[in-house]
Write a protein that holds these residues in place. Sequence first.
Motif, mmCIF file in Angstrom:
data_model
loop_
_atom_site.group_PDB
_atom_site.id
_atom_site.type_symbol
_atom_site.label_atom_id
_atom_site.label_comp_id
_atom_site.label_asym_id
_atom_site.label_seq_id
_atom_site.Cartn_x
_atom_site.Cartn_y
_atom_site.Cartn_z
ATOM 1 N N LEU A 92 28.795 77.473 64.393
ATOM 2 C CA LEU A 92 30.096 77.728 65.004
ATOM 3 C C LEU A 92 30.615 76.477 65.712
ATOM 4 O O LEU A 92 31.773 76.092 65.538
ATOM 5 N N ALA A 93 29.763 75.816 66.493
ATOM 6 C CA ALA A 93 30.178 74.599 67.198
ATOM 7 C C ALA A 93 30.562 73.509 66.200
ATOM 8 O O ALA A 93 31.540 72.783 66.406
ATOM 9 N N THR A 94 29.827 73.399 65.113
ATOM 10 C CA THR A 94 30.136 72.404 64.084
ATOM 11 C C THR A 94 31.511 72.673 63.484
ATOM 12 O O THR A 94 32.333 71.762 63.337
ATOM 13 N N GLN A 95 31.783 73.928 63.146
ATOM 14 C CA GLN A 95 33.071 74.281 62.564
ATOM 15 C C GLN A 95 34.210 74.031 63.543
ATOM 16 O O GLN A 95 35.281 73.550 63.160
ATOM 17 N N GLN A 96 33.991 74.332 64.826
ATOM 18 C CA GLN A 96 35.034 74.112 65.831
ATOM 19 C C GLN A 96 35.335 72.627 65.997
ATOM 20 O O GLN A 96 36.503 72.239 66.087
ATOM 21 N N CYS A 97 34.314 71.780 66.046
ATOM 22 C CA CYS A 97 34.521 70.335 66.174
ATOM 23 C C CYS A 97 35.281 69.797 64.971
ATOM 24 O O CYS A 97 36.193 68.978 65.115
ATOM 25 N N TYR A 98 34.932 70.261 63.788
ATOM 26 C CA TYR A 98 35.596 69.797 62.572
ATOM 27 C C TYR A 98 37.061 70.224 62.575
ATOM 28 O O TYR A 98 37.946 69.440 62.234
ATOM 29 N N GLN A 99 37.341 71.455 62.998
ATOM 30 C CA GLN A 99 38.715 71.946 63.032
ATOM 31 C C GLN A 99 39.557 71.160 64.040
ATOM 32 O O GLN A 99 40.707 70.818 63.768
ATOM 33 N N VAL A 100 38.995 70.865 65.205
ATOM 34 C CA VAL A 100 39.711 70.071 66.212
ATOM 35 C C VAL A 100 40.044 68.696 65.652
ATOM 36 O O VAL A 100 41.159 68.191 65.814
ATOM 37 N N ALA A 101 39.095 68.079 64.952
ATOM 38 C CA ALA A 101 39.330 66.764 64.363
ATOM 39 C C ALA A 101 40.421 66.835 63.299
ATOM 40 O O ALA A 101 41.285 65.957 63.220
ATOM 41 N N ARG A 102 40.411 67.871 62.483
ATOM 42 C CA ARG A 102 41.449 68.025 61.445
ATOM 43 C C ARG A 102 42.820 68.210 62.070
ATOM 44 O O ARG A 102 43.798 67.633 61.630
#
Length: 122
Positions: A92-102
């Motif tokens: 979940l944390a990985t997906q959230q970080c990736y979404q913020v970067a996108r």
Amino acid sequence: MGFSSSNLENPRRMLSGFNGASTTSLGDIMLPIQADPVTLNVQFSVIEDLSPFNAILGRVWLHGMKSIPSTYHQMVSYLTEDRQIDLYYSQLATQQCYQVAREAGSSSDNGPPPKSASLADQ
């Protein structure tokens, strides 16, 4: 991340990614990594690319922490003076970080979206 590009050393080194593609680093920086109660200084290569990772901690950090990584359990364990610490992977944390970067990349007003800065361990 709160540091200036003047803090970077050894700029423009060629690095290979996990997929075999090459990228050029912006430079290296020494950062303190805290995994309570232990803090170690680790040298990172900073790259400009969209990534699901904030940082990739490699052998230098694993050996410095005297840790035991388990890919099967998606965790790292290490001993302190009084207990065992287990650090678990969080999808979940990985997906959230990736979404913020996108989202940060797509909100740019000047031309194509910029790539987010990621860190890769030496």
